[in-house]
Scaffold this active site. Structure first.
Site, PDB file in Angstrom:
ATOM      1  CB  SER A 188     -48.997  75.916 -26.348  1.00 58.75           C
ATOM      2  OG  SER A 188     -47.769  75.557 -26.968  1.00 58.75           O
ATOM      3  CG  ASN A 242     -50.145  73.297 -22.178  1.00 56.14           C
ATOM      4  OD1 ASN A 242     -49.289  72.496 -22.522  1.00 56.14           O
ATOM      5  ND2 ASN A 242     -50.976  73.873 -23.038  1.00 56.14           N
ATOM      6  CG  ASN A 286     -43.921  69.963 -26.902  1.00 57.50           C
ATOM      7  OD1 ASN A 286     -44.300  70.707 -27.805  1.00 57.50           O
ATOM      8  ND2 ASN A 286     -44.515  69.914 -25.713  1.00 57.50           N
ATOM      9  CE  LYS A 309     -53.353  71.197 -21.559  1.00 58.84           C
ATOM     10  NZ  LYS A 309     -53.068  70.063 -22.466  1.00 58.84           N
ATOM     11  CG  ASN A 350     -43.650  74.970 -27.608  1.00 60.79           C
ATOM     12  OD1 ASN A 350     -42.598  75.362 -27.124  1.00 60.79           O
ATOM     13  ND2 ASN A 350     -44.251  73.853 -27.222  1.00 60.79           N
ATOM     14  CB  THR A 351     -48.034  79.622 -30.432  1.00 59.22           C
ATOM     15  OG1 THR A 351     -48.209  78.347 -31.052  1.00 59.22           O
ATOM     16  CG2 THR A 351     -48.583  80.699 -31.357  1.00 59.22           C
ATOM     17  CG  PHE A 381     -50.326  75.006 -31.671  1.00 55.25           C
ATOM     18  CD1 PHE A 381     -50.154  74.180 -30.581  1.00 55.25           C
ATOM     19  CD2 PHE A 381     -50.936  76.240 -31.463  1.00 55.25           C
ATOM     20  CE1 PHE A 381     -50.566  74.563 -29.312  1.00 55.25           C
ATOM     21  CE2 PHE A 381     -51.357  76.638 -30.198  1.00 55.25           C
ATOM     22  CZ  PHE A 381     -51.169  75.800 -29.120  1.00 55.25           C
TER      23      PHE A 381
END
Length: 351
Positions: free
Chosen positions: A182, A249, A117, A220, A184-185, A121
């Site tokens: 994450s 994660n 993915n 996390k 993805n940021t 967010f």
């Protein structure tokens, strides 16, 4: 077997994110149907005393919960709990609403029982989530809230952004999670460096400690951290008096689409990080293990290695709606087979 047939012949032919949104909508509807959700909760939720776990002052009916990333807007926690999860972590929620990354951004890797993915967010923001979390719950569900950085906020203002989200959501959460892992940021994982993580966690902890019931705070982390960085985060968490660490994660160490990989390929590294954290912190922190959890053997192995709580997500996608209920039933039998009164007695036995 029936679900696997439906998944392979039907669901996998549809866009992964479209199926995700449809599932969330169905569970949100279930959350608004009192009689049906109570019947399902009675039949599927963990009720066996052998499964009860206490962590950071919160009582969990079972140790297996749903990881953040599914219920991004706190829309369907009761529906999820009715299907057999011991707790639900909603989010990741940012202080400000944002659309996330361009689609397509969710991809199945069926052969590996994995998912990639790069959602980014996508969520309606902290105020919208708080409105849902304030609703009276008719089921006894433990809800954790996972918060992250708004994409447009520069790294220099990240602390203030996290604090804004925490002020809105911490009073409504059974526990709060700072997500700095994450992929993805842009720049988010930089915040795992202790020099940047210390002021961030210190500021958010002040907010969490100031809520009426003192909200437990966890962080996390990513599986891609070097071992010495895992140790440094563990030392920092103990120093600051955090309640726990969630490990781990998604990973960016894979071939394929850009984004974070979850599921079976993450199993080995996630377990390595868990064992390292347990060796470093002992029982001074609550450890929550996530990544590559597929069946009762995985849950049992994580508990023996030192995890008080375990989270799944991708395993649920491939295992079907009754996945958590099935694992909890099997886990209760395993606890008794080992002559234990409670799953809590097994935590850390092989650490």
């Amino acid at each position: 077997m029936m679900y696997r047939l439906v998944f392979m012949q039907v669901l996998r032919r549809f866009d992964a994110e479209a199926v995700h949104h449809l599932t969330v909508s169905a569970l949100a509807l279930l959350s608004r149907l009192p009689l049906l959700k109570r019947l399902l909760h009675r039949a599927l939720a963990p009720h066996d005393p052998a499964l009860r776990v206490s962590a950071f002052g919160v009582h969990f009916p079972g140790p297996l919960g749903l990881a953040a990333g599914f219920d991004k807007d706190a829309a369907c926690a009761e529906g999820i709990a009715a299907l057999g999860f011991g707790f639900v972590e909603v989010g990741t929620i940012t202080a400000h609403a944002q659309p996330g990354n361009p689609r397509p951004r969710l991809f199945r890797q069926v052969g590996e029982r994995a998912v990639i993915n790069r959602m980014g967010f996508n969520n309606a923001g902290a105020v919208a989530a708080a409105r849902r979390l304030r609703r009276t719950r008719s089921l006894p569900v433990v809800v954790g809230v996972n918060i992250g950085k708004t994409k447009v906020v520069p790294e220099s203002e990240a602390v203030a952004d996290y604090v804004a989200g925490a002020r809105t959501l911490a009073p409504l959460a059974d526990y709060l999670v700072v997500n700095v892992s994450s992929p993805n940021t842009p720049g988010l994982r930089n915040l795992q460096a202790v020099s940047l993580l210390r002021p961030l966690l210190t500021a958010v902890k002040e907010v969490a400690d100031g809520t009426p019931r003192r909200t437990p705070l966890l962080v996390k982390i990513a599986p891609d951290l070097a071992d010495e960085d895992v140790d440094a985060v563990a030392d920092l968490a103990v120093e600051l008096g955090l309640d726990g660490i969630i490990a781990t994660n998604t990973t960016i160490r894979h071939k394929g689409e850009t984004g974070g990989l979850s599921g079976r390929p993450l199993k080995s590294r996630s377990l390595e990080v868990l064992r390292r954290l347990r060796a470093k912190t002992g029982d001074r922190l609550t450890l929550v293990s996530a990544g590559g959890v597929e069946d009762v053997d995985d849950v049992w192995e994580r508990i023996l290695a030192g995890a008080t709580l375990v989270q799944g997500y991708t395993g649920w996608i491939y295992g079907g709606p009754l996945w958590a209920a099935r694992i909890h039933r099997q886990l209760a039998r395993r606890v008794r087979r080992h002559g234990l009164k409670s799953v809590a007695e097994a935590v850390g036995r092989t650490a």
